[in-house]
Design a protein around this motif. Structure first.
Motif, mmCIF file in Angstrom:
data_model
loop_
_atom_site.group_PDB
_atom_site.id
_atom_site.type_symbol
_atom_site.label_atom_id
_atom_site.label_comp_id
_atom_site.label_asym_id
_atom_site.label_seq_id
_atom_site.Cartn_x
_atom_site.Cartn_y
_atom_site.Cartn_z
ATOM 1 N N VAL A 193 2.289 8.037 -14.973
ATOM 2 C CA VAL A 193 1.926 7.107 -13.901
ATOM 3 C C VAL A 193 1.112 7.819 -12.825
ATOM 4 O O VAL A 193 1.374 8.978 -12.500
ATOM 5 C CB VAL A 193 3.207 6.522 -13.256
ATOM 6 C CG1 VAL A 193 2.851 5.573 -12.119
ATOM 7 C CG2 VAL A 193 4.063 5.822 -14.300
ATOM 8 N N THR A 194 0.125 7.108 -12.288
ATOM 9 C CA THR A 194 -0.559 7.534 -11.066
ATOM 10 C C THR A 194 -0.328 6.472 -10.002
ATOM 11 O O THR A 194 -0.590 5.287 -10.229
ATOM 12 C CB THR A 194 -2.069 7.718 -11.295
ATOM 13 O OG1 THR A 194 -2.278 8.762 -12.248
ATOM 14 C CG2 THR A 194 -2.765 8.096 -9.991
ATOM 15 N N ILE A 195 0.181 6.912 -8.852
ATOM 16 C CA ILE A 195 0.413 6.017 -7.715
ATOM 17 C C ILE A 195 -0.599 6.386 -6.639
ATOM 18 O O ILE A 195 -0.699 7.553 -6.251
ATOM 19 C CB ILE A 195 1.842 6.166 -7.175
ATOM 20 C CG1 ILE A 195 2.856 5.851 -8.278
ATOM 21 C CG2 ILE A 195 2.075 5.254 -5.973
ATOM 22 C CD1 ILE A 195 4.272 6.246 -7.935
ATOM 23 N N SER A 196 -1.353 5.399 -6.181
ATOM 24 C CA SER A 196 -2.414 5.695 -5.221
ATOM 25 C C SER A 196 -2.429 4.668 -4.106
ATOM 26 O O SER A 196 -1.719 3.661 -4.149
ATOM 27 C CB SER A 196 -3.776 5.711 -5.930
ATOM 28 O OG SER A 196 -4.215 4.394 -6.195
ATOM 29 N N ASN A 197 -3.270 4.941 -3.109
ATOM 30 C CA ASN A 197 -3.468 3.972 -2.030
ATOM 31 C C ASN A 197 -3.925 2.630 -2.581
ATOM 32 O O ASN A 197 -3.737 1.589 -1.950
ATOM 33 C CB ASN A 197 -4.522 4.473 -1.037
ATOM 34 C CG ASN A 197 -4.192 5.821 -0.420
ATOM 35 O OD1 ASN A 197 -5.054 6.478 0.137
ATOM 36 N ND2 ASN A 197 -2.942 6.266 -0.518
ATOM 37 N N ASN A 198 -4.548 2.654 -3.768
ATOM 38 C CA ASN A 198 -5.100 1.434 -4.367
ATOM 39 C C ASN A 198 -4.199 0.802 -5.418
ATOM 40 O O ASN A 198 -4.631 -0.115 -6.117
ATOM 41 C CB ASN A 198 -6.466 1.728 -5.004
ATOM 42 C CG ASN A 198 -7.567 1.813 -3.969
ATOM 43 O OD1 ASN A 198 -7.414 1.334 -2.854
ATOM 44 N ND2 ASN A 198 -8.666 2.437 -4.323
ATOM 45 N N GLY A 199 -2.960 1.276 -5.572
ATOM 46 C CA GLY A 199 -2.084 0.619 -6.534
ATOM 47 C C GLY A 199 -1.436 1.578 -7.510
ATOM 48 O O GLY A 199 -1.204 2.753 -7.203
ATOM 49 N N ILE A 200 -1.170 1.083 -8.718
ATOM 50 C CA ILE A 200 -0.445 1.849 -9.731
ATOM 51 C C ILE A 200 -1.199 1.776 -11.051
ATOM 52 O O ILE A 200 -1.551 0.692 -11.525
ATOM 53 C CB ILE A 200 0.986 1.303 -9.910
ATOM 54 C CG1 ILE A 200 1.799 1.524 -8.623
ATOM 55 C CG2 ILE A 200 1.683 1.966 -11.090
ATOM 56 C CD1 ILE A 200 3.209 0.965 -8.678
ATOM 57 N N VAL A 227 0.845 -1.195 0.000
ATOM 58 C CA VAL A 227 0.000 0.000 0.000
ATOM 59 C C VAL A 227 0.882 1.247 0.000
ATOM 60 O O VAL A 227 1.776 1.383 0.837
ATOM 61 C CB VAL A 227 -0.938 0.025 1.227
ATOM 62 C CG1 VAL A 227 -1.843 1.254 1.172
ATOM 63 C CG2 VAL A 227 -1.780 -1.247 1.288
ATOM 64 N N PHE A 228 0.611 2.133 -0.940
ATOM 65 C CA PHE A 228 1.335 3.404 -1.021
ATOM 66 C C PHE A 228 0.521 4.448 -0.247
ATOM 67 O O PHE A 228 -0.365 5.102 -0.797
ATOM 68 C CB PHE A 228 1.525 3.811 -2.483
ATOM 69 C CG PHE A 228 2.262 2.779 -3.294
ATOM 70 C CD1 PHE A 228 3.638 2.651 -3.199
ATOM 71 C CD2 PHE A 228 1.568 1.917 -4.140
ATOM 72 C CE1 PHE A 228 4.321 1.691 -3.940
ATOM 73 C CE2 PHE A 228 2.239 0.961 -4.889
ATOM 74 C CZ PHE A 228 3.619 0.843 -4.784
ATOM 75 N N LYS A 229 0.853 4.604 1.024
ATOM 76 C CA LYS A 229 0.052 5.447 1.907
ATOM 77 C C LYS A 229 0.446 6.920 1.798
ATOM 78 O O LYS A 229 1.411 7.286 1.142
ATOM 79 C CB LYS A 229 0.194 4.956 3.355
ATOM 80 C CG LYS A 229 -0.397 3.570 3.585
ATOM 81 C CD LYS A 229 -0.285 3.155 5.046
ATOM 82 C CE LYS A 229 -0.891 1.773 5.271
ATOM 83 N NZ LYS A 229 -0.781 1.342 6.685
ATOM 84 N N HIS A 230 -0.341 7.740 2.493
ATOM 85 C CA HIS A 230 -0.194 9.197 2.443
ATOM 86 C C HIS A 230 1.236 9.661 2.711
ATOM 87 O O HIS A 230 1.790 10.471 1.958
ATOM 88 C CB HIS A 230 -1.156 9.832 3.451
ATOM 89 C CG HIS A 230 -0.834 11.250 3.798
ATOM 90 N ND1 HIS A 230 -1.129 12.312 2.962
ATOM 91 C CD2 HIS A 230 -0.221 11.787 4.890
ATOM 92 C CE1 HIS A 230 -0.719 13.441 3.524
ATOM 93 N NE2 HIS A 230 -0.173 13.157 4.688
ATOM 94 N N ASP A 231 1.848 9.177 3.784
ATOM 95 C CA ASP A 231 3.180 9.669 4.151
ATOM 96 C C ASP A 231 4.213 9.354 3.070
ATOM 97 O O ASP A 231 5.126 10.151 2.828
ATOM 98 C CB ASP A 231 3.620 9.071 5.489
ATOM 99 C CG ASP A 231 2.946 9.746 6.678
ATOM 100 O OD1 ASP A 231 2.609 10.938 6.562
ATOM 101 O OD2 ASP A 231 2.754 9.083 7.708
ATOM 102 N N PHE A 232 4.072 8.205 2.422
ATOM 103 C CA PHE A 232 4.980 7.866 1.324
ATOM 104 C C PHE A 232 4.738 8.789 0.134
ATOM 105 O O PHE A 232 5.691 9.273 -0.493
ATOM 106 C CB PHE A 232 4.789 6.407 0.915
ATOM 107 C CG PHE A 232 5.601 5.999 -0.288
ATOM 108 C CD1 PHE A 232 6.982 5.888 -0.208
ATOM 109 C CD2 PHE A 232 4.983 5.734 -1.503
ATOM 110 C CE1 PHE A 232 7.737 5.516 -1.316
ATOM 111 C CE2 PHE A 232 5.726 5.355 -2.610
ATOM 112 C CZ PHE A 232 7.108 5.247 -2.515
ATOM 113 N N LEU A 233 3.469 9.059 -0.171
ATOM 114 C CA LEU A 233 3.150 9.947 -1.293
ATOM 115 C C LEU A 233 3.614 11.378 -1.005
ATOM 116 O O LEU A 233 3.998 12.102 -1.928
ATOM 117 C CB LEU A 233 1.647 9.912 -1.580
ATOM 118 C CG LEU A 233 1.074 8.540 -1.993
ATOM 119 C CD1 LEU A 233 -0.422 8.645 -2.255
ATOM 120 C CD2 LEU A 233 1.791 7.979 -3.214
ATOM 121 N N MET A 234 3.595 11.789 0.255
ATOM 122 C CA MET A 234 4.131 13.103 0.633
ATOM 123 C C MET A 234 5.651 13.137 0.498
ATOM 124 O O MET A 234 6.245 14.167 0.161
ATOM 125 C CB MET A 234 3.752 13.425 2.080
ATOM 126 C CG MET A 234 2.407 14.076 2.260
ATOM 127 S SD MET A 234 2.376 15.824 1.779
ATOM 128 C CE MET A 234 3.333 16.573 3.094
#
Length: 335
Positions: free
Chosen positions: A248-255, A161-168
Motif C-alpha cells: 500500500v501507498t498512502i499519500s496526500n492524494n489518497g490510497i 486527506v492523509f496529511k504530513h503529520d499523520f504520515l509522520m
C-alpha cells in the motif's frame, strides 16, 4: 458531450468493450470523501441518475459524463470491525453491498490521428452505511467527477486527506507498538516515501523519493528533506490486514493498493471486498489519530533523537565513502 438531467440507463450497452468476466481496474483511490447524507438510499440513487449522462463525442466535442457500473462486476460481501476501549475485540458490522451506490465517470481523450477516443474513467462507490465515497481513478479525473457530484441535493462532502503529520505519526506509532497500527492492521515495513517542498529553492530538490529501503523515515533522503522543510507526501510499504498481505501507498492524494499475490487472481468484485474494508480501516485510524491529545499525536523527543542518530551515522558513512571516492579518482588520474 453530456446530456444534462438525463436518466442513466440500467445497462452496460454503451460500454461493449467491458464484460462481467473481464472487467479490469487498478486500485488507485485518488479521492476519498465523507458525506453527511441523511436521506434514504433511493433518494440518492435518483440524484445520481440526474447527473449528466455520458454520450460518445468527437474531437471537437469530447464526450464526458456518467454511466452505471451495475452489471460489470458484483462486490463480494464484506464486514467492518468497530473497535472501542470497552470492546477491544471489536463489533462486527456486515456491509450490505446492495447499499453501495456505484457509478462511473467517463472522459474521452484523443491521441495522435486516432479517430476513436480513449476512455479515461473513475469508478465511484458510495458506501452508504459509512457515508463514505471512494473514487478509483486518476486524480485530475476524480476532481472533474467530484465537481459534478457537488450538484447532488441534500448532501455535503468533506475530503479525507492523509496529511504530513499523520504520515509522520505512522512510523512513530509502529515503533512504539511493535508494528501494530490498529487492532486488525499491522505494518511489516515502511519501505517507500516521498517528501516535497514545492517552494524549495537553490540546491535542495523540491521532491525526494525513497524507494525500497528497510525503514524509509530513517533514510538520509527523508531526513534531509525534513530538515529542509519538506513534508511527507506519501509513505508506502507492506501491510497486514486481517493477516492478509497488502502492498500500500498512502499519500496526500489518497490510497494506492498494488496488485500483488493476494489480489492478482481475484476478480474486481473480490478485490473490492478486500480493499474497501482496508480503506475504511485507514479512515478510522485517521479519525483515531485526530482524536489523540497532542503528546500522543506527534512524535516525542526520543523518537526524533533516533532520527538524528540515524542521520549522523549515515553522514559519517558518507564522509568515509567520499574519501574512498577521492582515492579512486586520484588513482585514475595517476594511471
Amino acid at each position: 458531450m453530456a446530456e444534462k438531467g438525463s436518466v442513466l440507463k440500467e445497462s452496460i450497452e454503451e460500454n461493449p468493450k467491458e464484460s462481467v468476466n473481464k472487467y479490469k481496474k487498478g486500485l488507485v483511490f485518488s479521492k476519498i470523501l465523507k458525506t453527511n447524507a441523511e436521506k434514504d438510499d433511493d433518494f440518492y440513487r435518483l440524484e445520481l441518475r440526474r447527473l449528466p449522462n455520458y454520450v460518445k463525442g468527437n474531437r471537437e466535442s469530447r464526450g464526458k459524463g456518467f454511466r452505471p457500473l451495475d452489471g460489470l462486476f458484483e462486490i463480494t460481501n464484506f464486514y467492518i470491525k468497530i473497535h472501542s476501549e470497552n470492546n477491544p475485540l471489536g463489533i462486527t458490522n456486515y456491509i450490505d453491498v446492495n447499499r453501495i451506490l456505484k457509478i462511473q465517470y467517463v472522459s474521452e481523450r484523443y491521441t495522435g490521428t486516432n479517430t476513436e477516443p480513449t476512455e479515461e474513467t473513475v469508478d465511484i462507490f458510495w458506501i452508504r452505511q459509512y457515508n463514505l465515497i471512494l473514487m478509483n481513478g486518476p486524480k485530475k479525473l476524480c476532481e472533474d467527477a467530484y465537481n459534478e457530484l457537488t450538484n447532488i441535493n441534500k448532501v455535503e462532502f468533506t475530503d479525507v486527506v492523509f496529511k504530513h503529520d499523520f504520515l509522520m505519526w505512522i512510523p512513530y506509532r509502529l515503533n512504539n507498538a511493535k508494528g501494530k497500527l490498529f487492532p486488525e492492521l499491522f505494518v511489516n515495513i515502511i519501505a517507500d516515501g516521498v517528501t516535497q517542498n514545492k517552494s524549495s529553492t537553490g540546491i535542495v530538490p523540491k521532491r525526494l523519493v525513497i524507494d525500497k529501503s528497510i525503514e524509509a523515515l530513517m533514510t538520509l533522503p527523508a531526513i534531509y528533506g525534513l530538515v529542509n522543510k519538506h513534508k511527507f507526501y506519501s509513505i508506502g510499504g507492506d501491510f497486514d490486514f486481517r493477516k492478509e498481505p497488502l502492498r500500500v501507498t498512502i499519500s496526500n492524494n489518497g490510497i494506492h493498493i498494488k496488485i500483488t499475490s493476494l489480489l492478482k487472481h481475484k476478480d474486481h468484485g473480490e478485490r473490492c471486498a478486500i480493499v474497501f474494508p482496508f480503506i475504511i480501516e485507514m479512515v478510522n485510524v485517521l479519525k483515531y489519530w485526530e482524536g489523540l491529545d497532542a503528546p500522543e499525536r506527534y512524535p516525542d523527543e526520543a523518537f526524533l533523537e533516533e532520527i538524528e542518530n540515524s542521520f549522523n551515522n549515515q553522514i559519517l558513512e558518507c564522509q568515509n565513502n567520499l574519501e574512498e571516492l577521492k582515492k579512486e579518482y586520484k588513482e585514475k588520474r595517476e594511471t
